[in-house]
Motif scaffolding. Structure first.
Motif, PDB file in Angstrom:
ATOM      1  N   ILE A   1      -4.493   3.669   1.154  1.00  0.00           N
ATOM      2  CA  ILE A   1      -3.686   4.326   0.119  1.00  0.00           C
ATOM      3  C   ILE A   1      -4.003   5.814   0.080  1.00  0.00           C
ATOM      4  O   ILE A   1      -3.101   6.651  -0.046  1.00  0.00           O
ATOM      5  N   ASP A   2      -5.268   6.170   0.226  1.00  0.00           N
ATOM      6  CA  ASP A   2      -5.646   7.584   0.251  1.00  0.00           C
ATOM      7  C   ASP A   2      -4.995   8.298   1.430  1.00  0.00           C
ATOM      8  O   ASP A   2      -4.455   9.400   1.285  1.00  0.00           O
TER       9      ASP A   2
ATOM     10  N   SER B   1       0.783   4.097  -2.938  1.00  0.00           N
ATOM     11  CA  SER B   1       0.569   5.524  -2.703  1.00  0.00           C
ATOM     12  C   SER B   1       1.785   6.360  -3.104  1.00  0.00           C
ATOM     13  O   SER B   1       1.633   7.458  -3.643  1.00  0.00           O
TER      14      SER B   1
ATOM     15  N   PHE C   1      -1.248   8.592   0.823  1.00  0.00           N
ATOM     16  CA  PHE C   1      -1.017   9.591  -0.221  1.00  0.00           C
ATOM     17  C   PHE C   1      -1.015  10.991   0.387  1.00  0.00           C
ATOM     18  O   PHE C   1      -0.182  11.828   0.025  1.00  0.00           O
TER      19      PHE C   1
ATOM     20  N   TYR D   1       1.656   9.296  -5.879  1.00  0.00           N
ATOM     21  CA  TYR D   1       2.189  10.628  -5.617  1.00  0.00           C
ATOM     22  C   TYR D   1       3.199  11.006  -6.708  1.00  0.00           C
ATOM     23  O   TYR D   1       3.134  12.101  -7.272  1.00  0.00           O
TER      24      TYR D   1
ATOM     25  N   SER E   1       1.760   1.580  -9.640  1.00  0.00           N
ATOM     26  CA  SER E   1       0.847   1.674  -8.501  1.00  0.00           C
ATOM     27  C   SER E   1      -0.265   0.643  -8.620  1.00  0.00           C
ATOM     28  O   SER E   1      -0.599  -0.044  -7.654  1.00  0.00           O
TER      29      SER E   1
ATOM     30  N   LYS F   1       0.833  -1.205   0.000  1.00  0.00           N
ATOM     31  CA  LYS F   1       0.000   0.000   0.000  1.00  0.00           C
ATOM     32  C   LYS F   1       0.870   1.258   0.000  1.00  0.00           C
ATOM     33  O   LYS F   1       0.550   2.240  -0.680  1.00  0.00           O
TER      34      LYS F   1
END
Length: 148
Positions: free
Chosen positions: A106-107, A52, A110, A56, A76, A48
């Motif tokens: 992941i959000d 991320s 990020f 990015y 990714s 993960k």
């Protein structure tokens, strides 16, 4: 004079805490979790993080090189799918639960990369060089090569 020296001392404290990184590098994480390959939770955490970090990187490079940005986005996707497969096969999670875990984690990761990248850019003019973000991308390159 006393006020000036107090101000200088306080500014050192402010600068030392203002630029603290939100996350440790993946390499440091693995050092403290040496059995991570045997644990699906820590393995998927690393995947993960790679997903991320690549997202990015894809966002940062999209204006400079669409090919680089697309390659990072594809990487990714690869690690994200691999992480999902581990959650489903080894953890016995449903596809829906695995997808939600991937999306949420992941959000959130990020957001940390974005914050630390912006802080790095403000200080150095580089988003990913000379910090853990660049180190993570280097590490993740080996991860993607190992799952192809």
């Amino acid at each position: 004079m006393k006020k000036l020296s107090t101000l200088i001392i306080l500014s050192f404290f402010w600068f030392s805490t203002t630029y603290a990184a939100s996350m440790i590098s993946i390499k440091e994480y693995i050092k403290s979790n040496s059995e991570y390959l045997n644990d699906p939770i820590t393995r998927t955490y690393v995947l993960k993080r790679c997903a991320s970090a690549y997202l990015y990187g894809a966002g940062i490079t999209k204006d400079k090189s669409i090919d680089t940005s697309n390659a990072l986005a594809n990487a990714s996707n690869k690690v994200m799918i691999f992480a999902g497969d581990i959650l489903i096969s080894e953890m016995k999670w449903t596809a829906e639960v695995a997808a939600e875990s991937l999306r949420t984690d992941i959000d959130n990761m990020f957001k940390y990369y974005e914050k630390d990248g912006n802080d790095s850019f403000a200080r150095t003019g580089n988003y990913m060089m000379g910090n853990y973000i660049g180190e993570d991308l280097q590490f993740c390159k080996g991860v993607v090569e190992s799952i192809q």
